[in-house]
Scaffold this active site. Structure first.
Site, short mmCIF file in Angstrom:
data_model
loop_
_atom_site.label_atom_id
_atom_site.label_comp_id
_atom_site.label_asym_id
_atom_site.label_seq_id
_atom_site.Cartn_x
_atom_site.Cartn_y
_atom_site.Cartn_z
N ARG A 126 0.88 -1.19 0.00
CA ARG A 126 0.00 0.00 0.00
C ARG A 126 0.90 1.23 0.00
O ARG A 126 1.67 1.45 0.94
CB ARG A 126 -0.89 0.00 1.24
CG ARG A 126 -1.55 1.35 1.49
CD ARG A 126 -2.68 1.28 2.48
NE ARG A 126 -3.81 0.60 1.88
CZ ARG A 126 -5.06 0.69 2.36
NH1 ARG A 126 -5.31 1.43 3.42
NH2 ARG A 126 -6.04 0.06 1.77
N HIS B 293 -7.29 0.77 -6.64
CA HIS B 293 -7.48 -0.07 -5.45
C HIS B 293 -8.11 -1.39 -5.93
O HIS B 293 -9.25 -1.72 -5.61
CB HIS B 293 -8.39 0.65 -4.46
CG HIS B 293 -8.35 0.11 -3.06
ND1 HIS B 293 -7.59 -0.99 -2.69
CD2 HIS B 293 -8.98 0.52 -1.93
CE1 HIS B 293 -7.76 -1.22 -1.40
NE2 HIS B 293 -8.60 -0.32 -0.92
N CYS C 151 -16.14 1.39 0.46
CA CYS C 151 -14.98 0.57 0.85
C CYS C 151 -14.57 0.80 2.30
O CYS C 151 -13.86 -0.02 2.86
CB CYS C 151 -13.82 0.80 -0.11
SG CYS C 151 -13.07 2.43 0.01
N ARG D 91 -13.16 -8.66 1.53
CA ARG D 91 -11.75 -8.41 1.24
C ARG D 91 -10.94 -9.68 1.51
O ARG D 91 -10.06 -10.05 0.73
CB ARG D 91 -11.21 -7.25 2.11
CG ARG D 91 -11.74 -5.88 1.75
CD ARG D 91 -11.21 -5.37 0.42
NE ARG D 91 -9.76 -5.32 0.39
CZ ARG D 91 -9.03 -4.29 0.84
NH1 ARG D 91 -9.61 -3.23 1.37
NH2 ARG D 91 -7.71 -4.31 0.73
N GLN E 121 -9.82 -4.07 -3.59
CA GLN E 121 -11.15 -3.68 -3.12
C GLN E 121 -12.23 -4.03 -4.13
O GLN E 121 -13.32 -4.46 -3.78
CB GLN E 121 -11.17 -2.16 -2.85
CG GLN E 121 -12.48 -1.66 -2.29
CD GLN E 121 -12.75 -2.15 -0.88
OE1 GLN E 121 -11.91 -2.00 0.00
NE2 GLN E 121 -13.91 -2.75 -0.65
N ASP F 215 -17.22 6.93 -1.97
CA ASP F 215 -16.02 6.81 -1.14
C ASP F 215 -15.75 8.19 -0.56
O ASP F 215 -16.37 9.18 -0.97
CB ASP F 215 -14.84 6.30 -1.99
CG ASP F 215 -13.63 5.93 -1.13
OD1 ASP F 215 -13.79 5.76 0.10
OD2 ASP F 215 -12.53 5.81 -1.69
N1 CP Z 1 -11.05 -0.15 2.25
C1 CP Z 1 -9.80 -0.16 2.73
O1 CP Z 1 -8.83 -0.28 1.98
O2 CP Z 1 -9.75 -0.08 4.09
P1 CP Z 1 -8.41 0.23 4.93
O3 CP Z 1 -7.93 1.60 4.49
O4 CP Z 1 -8.84 0.19 6.37
O5 CP Z 1 -7.40 -0.81 4.60
#
Ligand code: CP
Length: 307
Positions: A101, A128, A264, A292, A131, A224
């Site tokens: 990430r 992403h 998400c 997820r 997701q 989002d």
């Molecule tokens: N949706 C998502 O990626 O959640 P986090 O940022 O908590 O990992």
């Protein structure tokens, strides 16, 4: 050849379907497949904060028989003291996959270029894709199919989620509508990829400023946060720019009566979505969060057994 998953279209539509089918099977039998038995380790690198990604990948790697190795990048040599390429050359001698990430999409691309094990994008500023596998799994569970359904993404059209929604849903044969202010447009590469898939599946891709046009008859409504990680200093301007883009219960009335709402998470009630929507009868966000885990286990199994 090693396979990476850096953006939604790094897999084919048929492979996307295969991963979703595997996710359904693995959700029903969570400990039946152990491609990481040994245990082999998977590096989980975080340049940004996370709850769902950190927990779902950690649990998922363990479920697959492996050892999740969490690396907070600020506590490693990556970036400040050591290049991405050299980090890849070291990690791939000890781990079976690298999940990262980070901020720039070019970071995961550079890691993949120098890694002999699969690299998975667990969120960049541009995409992403993990997701989206979870979101598509949730839609399939709730509505029984993907192709032919219409998804309306309301909010920041320039966000990683909007880009991934365009590409992944068009790959699945869904109609994708993006409602966003003119100044928040998606990546041109995401839009062109989505349009290519839509042409093949005879589905529709629409980008509009008009929320009502996007929401009318939609089977899936998504939003989002308006302020993604790294944009905190722009909060005041963004809240003003997205005025009118809150998903409210009045707007949900425009969607199909059986429509589901996805987010998400984390969510900011009263900004991108009202509490009575995210906490209401259309919401599938908790299944989405759980998915997820199942979707990423299937993705890891696919990448590890394709390499
Ligand atoms: N949706 C998502 O990626 O959640 P986090 O940022 O908590 O990992």
């Amino acid at each position: 050849m090693v396979r990476h998953f850096l953006r939604d279209d790094d897999i084919t539509p048929a492979e996307q379907q295969r991963i979703l089918d595997l996710a359904i099977a693995m959700k029903a039998d969570p400990y039946g497949l152990k491609p990481l038995a040994g245990p082999q380790s998977v590096a989980l690198i975080f340049d940004k904060t996370s709850t769902r990604t950190r927990v779902s990948f950690s649990v998922g790697v363990a479920d697959l028989g492996g050892n999740p190795l969490i690396i907070q990048s600020g506590e490693s040599q990556l970036g400040a003291k050591e290049s991405i390429a050299d980090t890849a050359r070291v990690l791939d001698r000890m781990v079976s996959a690298i999940v990262w990430r980070t901020f720039a999409q070019s970071n995961v691309e550079e890691m993949a270029e120098h890694s002999r094990v699969p690299v998975i994008n667990s969120l960049t500023d541009d995409f992403h894709p993990c997701q989206l596998l979870a979101d598509l799994l949730t839609v399939h569970e709730r509505l029984g199919r993907l192709a032919g359904l219409t998804v309306a993404f309301v909010g920041d059209g320039s966000s990683n989620m909007a880009n991934s929604y365009l590409v992944a849903c068009a790959m699945a044969g869904m109609n994708v509508r993006l409602a966003t202010p003119t100044k928040y447009q998606p990546l041109s590469s995401a839009l062109s990829s989505a349009r290519e898939f839509a042409t093949k599946s005879q589905s529709e891709v629409m980008v509009t400023e008009n929320v009502r046009d996007a929401m009318t008859g939609a089977d899936v409504v998504v939003t989002d946060t308006w302020i993604s990680m790294g944009q905190e200093s722009e909060k005041e301007a963004r809240v003003a720019d997205f005025s009118g883009y809150t998903v409210t219960s009045d707007l949900m009335e425009l969607a199909d009566p059986a429509a589901i709402f996805l987010h998400c998470l984390p969510a900011y009630r009263g900004y991108e979505v009202d509490a009575d929507v995210i906490d209401g009868p259309h919401s599938a966000v908790w299944d989405e969060a759980e998915n997820r885990l199942h979707a990423q286990k299937a993705l890891m199994h696919f990448l590890l057994t394709s390499a």
